[in-house]
Design an enzyme around this catalytic site. Structure first.
Site, short mmCIF file in Angstrom:
data_model
loop_
_atom_site.label_atom_id
_atom_site.label_comp_id
_atom_site.label_asym_id
_atom_site.label_seq_id
_atom_site.Cartn_x
_atom_site.Cartn_y
_atom_site.Cartn_z
N SER A 14 -29.29 15.88 -42.35
CA SER A 14 -28.12 16.43 -41.63
C SER A 14 -26.96 15.49 -41.64
CB SER A 14 -28.61 16.70 -40.27
OG SER A 14 -29.71 17.49 -39.92
N GLY A 15 -27.01 14.32 -41.45
CA GLY A 15 -25.76 13.41 -41.49
C GLY A 15 -25.16 13.33 -43.10
N GLU A 35 -32.22 11.88 -52.73
CA GLU A 35 -32.98 12.25 -51.30
C GLU A 35 -34.54 12.08 -52.06
OE1 GLU A 35 -33.09 13.29 -48.18
OE2 GLU A 35 -35.57 13.16 -48.71
N CYS A 43 -34.58 17.39 -39.59
CA CYS A 43 -34.28 18.70 -38.75
C CYS A 43 -34.88 19.70 -39.37
CB CYS A 43 -32.88 18.65 -38.29
SG CYS A 43 -32.44 20.10 -37.80
N TYR A 100 -29.03 24.48 -48.63
CA TYR A 100 -28.72 23.15 -48.75
C TYR A 100 -28.44 22.76 -50.01
CZ TYR A 100 -29.08 21.84 -43.76
OH TYR A 100 -28.89 21.70 -42.24
N GLU A 183 -42.91 18.92 -26.20
CA GLU A 183 -42.61 20.11 -26.90
C GLU A 183 -44.01 20.51 -27.61
OE1 GLU A 183 -37.64 19.97 -27.58
OE2 GLU A 183 -39.06 19.47 -29.34
N ARG A 200 -48.16 7.36 -20.40
CA ARG A 200 -48.20 6.10 -19.77
C ARG A 200 -47.63 6.16 -18.37
NH1 ARG A 200 -45.08 1.57 -23.31
NH2 ARG A 200 -43.19 2.68 -23.44
N ASP A 304 -29.79 8.72 -37.52
CA ASP A 304 -30.76 8.07 -36.45
C ASP A 304 -30.97 6.63 -37.29
OD1 ASP A 304 -31.06 10.32 -35.32
OD2 ASP A 304 -33.36 10.62 -35.84
N HIS A 437 -23.11 38.77 -13.00
CA HIS A 437 -24.27 38.96 -11.98
C HIS A 437 -24.84 40.13 -12.74
CE1 HIS A 437 -26.32 39.23 -8.35
NE2 HIS A 437 -26.09 40.77 -8.10
P1 NDP Z 1 -39.01 9.77 -27.15
O1 NDP Z 1 -38.29 8.36 -27.17
O2 NDP Z 1 -38.47 10.57 -26.46
O3 NDP Z 1 -40.58 9.42 -26.57
C1 NDP Z 1 -41.28 8.40 -26.84
C2 NDP Z 1 -42.64 8.61 -25.89
O4 NDP Z 1 -43.55 7.53 -26.27
C3 NDP Z 1 -42.14 8.17 -24.38
O5 NDP Z 1 -42.84 9.00 -23.60
C4 NDP Z 1 -42.84 6.83 -24.30
O6 NDP Z 1 -43.03 6.10 -23.14
C5 NDP Z 1 -43.97 6.82 -25.16
N1 NDP Z 1 -44.23 5.53 -25.74
C6 NDP Z 1 -43.41 4.50 -26.48
N2 NDP Z 1 -44.10 3.43 -26.78
C7 NDP Z 1 -45.31 3.43 -26.18
C8 NDP Z 1 -46.43 2.76 -26.18
N3 NDP Z 1 -46.50 1.44 -26.81
N4 NDP Z 1 -47.44 3.25 -25.66
C9 NDP Z 1 -47.53 4.42 -24.97
N5 NDP Z 1 -46.43 5.07 -25.19
C10 NDP Z 1 -45.57 4.93 -25.53
O7 NDP Z 1 -39.43 9.56 -28.74
P2 NDP Z 1 -40.20 11.17 -29.35
O8 NDP Z 1 -41.13 10.31 -30.47
O9 NDP Z 1 -40.70 12.33 -28.36
O10 NDP Z 1 -38.92 11.90 -30.17
C11 NDP Z 1 -38.01 10.81 -30.99
C12 NDP Z 1 -36.47 11.42 -30.81
O11 NDP Z 1 -36.43 12.44 -31.49
C13 NDP Z 1 -36.33 11.53 -29.32
O12 NDP Z 1 -35.75 10.42 -28.78
C14 NDP Z 1 -35.04 12.48 -29.86
O13 NDP Z 1 -33.89 11.64 -30.07
C15 NDP Z 1 -35.57 13.40 -31.06
N6 NDP Z 1 -36.02 14.53 -30.81
C16 NDP Z 1 -35.00 15.68 -30.10
C17 NDP Z 1 -35.48 16.84 -29.95
C18 NDP Z 1 -34.66 17.81 -29.16
O14 NDP Z 1 -33.52 17.57 -29.30
N7 NDP Z 1 -35.26 19.15 -28.55
C19 NDP Z 1 -36.88 17.28 -30.26
C20 NDP Z 1 -37.87 16.41 -30.76
C21 NDP Z 1 -37.27 15.01 -30.83
P3 NDP Z 1 -42.08 5.75 -21.94
O15 NDP Z 1 -41.06 7.06 -21.63
O16 NDP Z 1 -42.67 5.12 -20.99
O17 NDP Z 1 -41.20 4.56 -22.57
#
Ligand code: NDP
Length: 459
Positions: A14-15, A35, A43, A100, A183, A200, A304, A437
């Protein structure tokens, strides 16, 4: 010194695509782009787009229940066919990828379908050994899913793999409680997969408003997901009958497939950064200033890989601003302070913009206007699902500091709320807006009294 290109972009997501298109098409720069995979990036190819299509596919069960509640007793969905869906999904992604490519070509960008790395501050080297020089280089390589370092985790999938499965697993474990785990738990359960989610913490979606998180946590369980809080896998063992997972509470369980959704790392490795003075953070994120410029004046980075706000529209805005600034004589930076986002759960999504209640309290006094109710549409059909609308208001200035919506189409609603909030609207201005409404969104302009008032946390 003459260069082969004015700009060379590494990464066609995207970027990178936006920066290349604007620099070449609008500002007349000579642009090359490399690429290594498919144009469109995370995305379009393995993220937001196919994920949202899967969300739509997974809604059938909820729609069936709703239709029955509205006087269609025979409404039935039958079984989901992953094969049919997958074929349509793949065709759609190919269509988008071609769009694209066509957009880049129309703008005059030369696309190199291979990996590139930096050889020095003005030179990139393609995988076939070709070297090209550029006055400016933009790194837009995105991020890559990260696992957590437990034995046997190589047997588990990452989110990229999910879109490419030949068939749906019968029983799956999703690890994590963030955007992706929640999701995909929603999606897979909706498609009929026996879904377990292990997180966790004590409530999913850390970083979002706590009240919304609690509702999201409850909804995941109500959607048939076996949500196990307070646990993490410690090892995975692959056998003839699937993957056996051991957890840190000494429990074990067997799954046909496991997916880690435990965050993403900036994809900066193997980029030849060691040949440059580009500085990175310990997690690999490329350090940039507000102009997306790295510690090397000719090298920029967006999206990112810089680990600022890791969302597609932010990367697009960063890429566009970079192109306007460097090639269009229109210097502009990106305001990362108010960025709306949505988590696509089902039936209720979570939309969020601005401060959470917890963040607002740390900042000072805050009035909380909040309502939790059963929306008309699903309540009539017999559902007990609760919706939430929340506005956080600074009592001194009357400015709305944050808005959090948990409900159907919250993603759509939060996009619109982000406009007045970004403009600094006051609660009085929300109140002066006449309601539409009957809608659920009218609650945003009809909450007259605060449901609670915090005095702020000193210091
Ligand atoms: P997130 O950062 O949202 O979530 C990571 C999850 O993994 C958290 O629940 C975290 O726990 C857990 N985790 C991390 N390290 C460990 C570990 N060592 N042991 C156990 N659990 C762990 O990342 P995602 O992978 O879900 O998504 C990545 C990114 O992608 C998002 O941050 C977002 O920026 C983007 N994204 C956006 C979407 C949207 O806009 N709808 C959809 C999908 C992705 P804890 O919370 O306790 O740290």
């Amino acid at each position: 010194m003459t260069f082969d290109y004015d700009l060379f972009v590494i990464g066609g997501g995207s970027g990178g695509v936006r920066a290349a298109r604007i620099a070449a098409g609008e500002h007349g720069a000579k642009v090359g782009l490399a690429e290594e995979s498919r144009l469109g990036g995370t995305c379009v190819i393995r993220g937001c787009v196919p994920k949202k299509l899967m969300i739509f596919a997974s809604q059938a069960g909820n729609m069936q229940a709703e239709m029955q509640g509205y006087g269609w007793p025979d409404a039935k969905t039958g079984d989901f066919s992953w094969e049919i869906y997958r074929e349509k999904q793949d065709a759609e992604l190919t269509r988008l990828e071609l769009i694209y490519r066509a957009g880049l070509e129309r703008a005059g960008v030369e696309v190199h379908d291979q990996r590139a790395k930096l050889a020095d501050h003005h030179t990139v080297e393609l995988a076939d050994g070709t070297r090209m020089t550029a006055k400016h280089i933009l790194i837009a390589t995105g991020g890559r899913p990260a696992k957590i370092g437990v034995p046997g985790e190589e047997h588990a999938m990452i989110s990229d793999d999910l879109f490419l499965m030949d068939k749906l697993p019968k029983r799956v474990l999703l690890v994590g409680g963030g955007f992706i785990a929640c999701e995909f738990a929603t999606i897979l359960a909706g498609l009929g997969v026996d879904t377990v989610q292990a997180y966790r913490g004590d409530a999913v979606l850390r970083g979002f408003d706590r009240e919304a998180r609690d509702l999201a946590t409850l909804q995941l369980s109500h959607q048939g997901i076996d949500l196990r809080l307070g646990i993490t896998p410690t090892r995975l063992d692959k056998g003839a009958d699937g993957i056996t997972v051991s957890f840190d509470d000494d429990s074990t369980d067997r799954f046909d497939a496991v997916m880690f959704a435990t965050g993403r790392d900036p994809y900066s490795w193997g980029l030849g950064l060691e040949n440059t003075q580009v500085k990175t953070q310990p997690n690999g994120a490329i350090i940039v200033d507000e102009w997306s410029q790295t510690s090397v004046p000719s090298v920029y980075a967006v999206g990112d890989v810089t680990n600022r706000v890791n969302l597609t529209p932010v990367a697009i805005r960063e890429g566009h601003s970079f192109a306007d600034t460097v090639f269009g004589n229109k210097p502009r930076t990106v305001d990362h302070s108010i960025v709306a986002s949505a988590v696509y759960l089902r039936p209720h999504e979570l939309g969020s913009v601005g401060l959470t209640e917890e963040e607002a309290v740390l900042r000072g006094p805050v009035d909380v206007y909040s309502t939790v109710f059963r929306p008309m549409r699903s309540m009539f059909a017999g559902s007990d699902a609760r919706m939430m609308m929340k506005l956080l208001v600074d009592p001194k200035t009357d400015k709305v500091l944050g808005c959090h919506i948990f409900g159907p189409e919250a993603g759509e609603m939060i996009q619109l709320s982000a406009i007045p909030i970004g403009m600094g609207a006051t609660k009085a201005q929300f109140d002066a807006t006449i309601a539409v409404h009957p809608t659920a969104a009218e609650e945003l302009v009809t909450m007259r009294q605060p449901s609670r008032r915090h005095h702020g946390v000193p210091g």
